[in-house]
Design an enzyme around this catalytic site. Structure first.
Site, short mmCIF file in Angstrom:
data_model
loop_
_atom_site.label_atom_id
_atom_site.label_comp_id
_atom_site.label_asym_id
_atom_site.label_seq_id
_atom_site.Cartn_x
_atom_site.Cartn_y
_atom_site.Cartn_z
CG HIS A 103 39.96 36.33 1.43
ND1 HIS A 103 41.05 36.60 2.19
CD2 HIS A 103 39.82 37.37 0.57
CE1 HIS A 103 41.56 37.77 1.83
NE2 HIS A 103 40.83 38.26 0.84
C1 UD1 Z 1 37.18 41.66 -0.67
C2 UD1 Z 1 38.33 42.39 -1.38
C3 UD1 Z 1 39.66 41.78 -0.95
C4 UD1 Z 1 39.77 41.74 0.57
C5 UD1 Z 1 38.58 40.99 1.13
C6 UD1 Z 1 38.65 40.93 2.66
C7 UD1 Z 1 37.83 43.24 -3.66
C8 UD1 Z 1 38.05 43.02 -5.09
N1 UD1 Z 1 38.24 42.24 -2.84
O1 UD1 Z 1 37.16 40.35 -1.18
O2 UD1 Z 1 40.71 42.58 -1.47
O3 UD1 Z 1 40.98 41.11 0.96
O4 UD1 Z 1 37.38 41.66 0.73
O5 UD1 Z 1 37.59 40.26 3.22
O6 UD1 Z 1 37.34 44.28 -3.28
N2 UD1 Z 1 30.13 38.19 1.46
C9 UD1 Z 1 29.28 37.92 2.51
N3 UD1 Z 1 29.19 38.82 3.51
C10 UD1 Z 1 29.89 39.98 3.52
C11 UD1 Z 1 30.76 40.23 2.44
C12 UD1 Z 1 30.87 39.32 1.43
O7 UD1 Z 1 28.63 36.90 2.54
O8 UD1 Z 1 29.75 40.77 4.47
C13 UD1 Z 1 30.23 37.23 0.36
C14 UD1 Z 1 29.69 37.84 -0.91
O9 UD1 Z 1 28.37 37.55 -1.08
C15 UD1 Z 1 30.55 37.22 -1.99
C16 UD1 Z 1 31.84 36.91 -1.29
O10 UD1 Z 1 31.61 36.98 0.12
O11 UD1 Z 1 30.00 36.03 -2.44
C17 UD1 Z 1 32.92 37.83 -1.71
O12 UD1 Z 1 32.71 39.19 -1.30
P1 UD1 Z 1 33.38 40.41 -2.10
O13 UD1 Z 1 33.18 41.68 -1.40
O14 UD1 Z 1 32.98 40.31 -3.52
O15 UD1 Z 1 34.92 40.09 -2.12
P2 UD1 Z 1 35.87 39.45 -1.03
O16 UD1 Z 1 36.23 38.09 -1.46
O17 UD1 Z 1 35.31 39.63 0.35
#
Ligand code: UD1
Length: 386
Positions: A205
């Site tokens: 991811h």
């Molecule tokens: C975040 C953390 C990372 C961790 C990871 C575990 C930061 C900078 N990054 O990254 O350190 O390893 O979580 O999962 O804090 N999304 C969903 N549903 C959710 C959550 C996210 O669809 O419940 C989508 C969001 O819309 C976004 C993407 O996933 O497009 C990324 O989510 P985001 O929280 O920005 O960062 P992660 O890549 O999950």
């Protein structure tokens, strides 16, 4: 009355905070449990709260997704309100996600002390948002709880005072030992028609791997090649699913699924023949379990998993991933050991230190002169419980 505010926000926070929340409840310590809502899907959040026995949050900030600045800024503003209303004596944050930094910053600016669980880890790669979060959180924190000795060296090298640093072990591994038996008893591999010990498990991811099309293509080719030799299961993070859909890449016979809950994933990891990942936490969990871990990154903030554990950094070239994957599949495990204090008792040590700190506003250790490692020897017995 000393109110401790325990914060979670994103998936990797839940297993780190669950044992601390449980230990504080067991001791009857007043606590406020806050969920920022950085992760919000049932599969990324609520399922974890339920499976880990975490209570429903006292406060849910519901910040959701956004760019780095938007997400961090929203949490910062919302958490400041919580601090102003509830006036906690200490805010406990874990790991390196945006929620960690934002809540530490909001508290610190209101002169509320901050404790950082999993302090001092460094990849020395500022291209990762998590590295910025780690460094800044550590420089805001008043108590640093470390999982490995390299973290203590990093903090001391950055000028953090040794009387704020404690080697306590690993809360994520506390959760692992607590739930392992239940997770394996569910035999989650059967749902996919696999036999225990006869499949590989994949997670990816990191933006550097999945947002960059060339890199993702290289990884997809490697997984497609490995999937001709071994059953490969890939529970994909929402970010990754989105990129895969948009790219039209082929992962061969790899089975790609929705992200999984804690128990299902832990059960699958415990009986995998190998794991391929770019996650930080999974490098530690595979080391605790003794499962070969092939990390698709060039660096790690958790060097003990390479030095003592089962982790191998292979980067993201197709050749590297395929040759390491095949070697692990053939059973080339090498020797490994479980790092010091990864014994399931880290949360107890942390809560001992917090209780002592809340009553004195300091925790006296006998640390004085000496090399960092000598200092660690002095620190270690402080929180150690029989
Ligand atoms: C975040 C953390 C990372 C961790 C990871 C575990 C930061 C900078 N990054 O990254 O350190 O390893 O979580 O999962 O804090 N999304 C969903 N549903 C959710 C959550 C996210 O669809 O419940 C989508 C969001 O819309 C976004 C993407 O996933 O497009 C990324 O989510 P985001 O929280 O920005 O960062 P992660 O890549 O999950």
């Amino acid at each position: 009355m000393n109110l401790v505010c325990n914060v979670v926000g994103a998936r990797p926070n839940f297993m780190k905070m669950a044992p601390i929340v449980a230990e504080m409840r067991r001791r009857g310590m007043p606590q406020l449990f806050v969920h920022t809502g950085q992760h919000y899907d049932r599969q990324m959040s609520d399922l974890f709260l339920e499976e880990l026995g975490l209570p429903a949050p006292d406060v849910s900030l519901g910040v959701g997704s956004g760019s780095q600045a938007v997400q961090t800024g929203r949490i910062l503003m919302a958490f400041e309100e919580v601090c102003l209303q509830k006036q906690p004596s200490l805010v406990v944050v874990a790991g390196d996600v945006n929620s960690t930094l934002a809540c530490a910053l909001a508290a610190s600016k209101l002169h509320i002390p901050v404790a950082h669980v999993e302090a001092g880890l460094r990849s020395f790669d500022r291209a990762m948002p998590e590295e910025t979060n780690r460094v800044l959180t550590d420089h805001l924190a008043d108590l640093h709880f470390c999982t490995e000795i390299s973290a203590i060296d990093n903090l001391l090298a950055e000028g953090i005072s040794s009387d704020k640093i404690f080697l306590v072990g690993n809360c994520m591994v506390d959760s692992l030992w607590t739930h392992l038996e239940r997770a394996v008893a569910c035999c989650p591999w059967k749902r996919f028609g696999y036999r225990a010990g006869n499949y590989g498990l994949v997670t990816l991811h990191r933006p550097s791997n999945v947002d960059d099309e060339e890199t993702l293509q290289e990884v997809a080719r490697a997984l497609a090649e490995l999937s001709e030799v071994m059953p490969l299961l890939f529970p994909a993070h929402p970010r990754t699913q989105d990129r895969i859909k948009r790219s039209n890449l082929s992962f061969g016979a790899t089975t790609i699924t929705e992200p999984m809950g804690y128990l299902e994933f832990l059960g699958l990891m415990a009986k995998a023949r190998l794991v391929l990942t770019d996650s930080g936490g999974i490098q530690e969990e595979t080391t605790a379990l003794g499962i070969p871990c092939i990390t698709l990154r060039n660096n790690t903030e958790r060097p003990v998993t390479v030095k003592k554990g089962t982790n191998q950094l292979v980067g993201v070239s197709r050749e590297g991933i395929v040759s390491s994957g095949l070697a692990a599949w053939k059973g080339n495990r090498g020797s490994y050991s479980i790092p010091e204090l990864w014994d399931g008792k880290a949360a107890g040590r942390i809560v001992d230190i917090i209780e002592c700190w809340l009553s004195n506003r300091s925790c006296h250790t006998t640390v004085s002169a000496g090399t960092p490692h000598e200092q660690v020897q002095e620190l270690r017995p402080f929180g150690a419980r029989a």
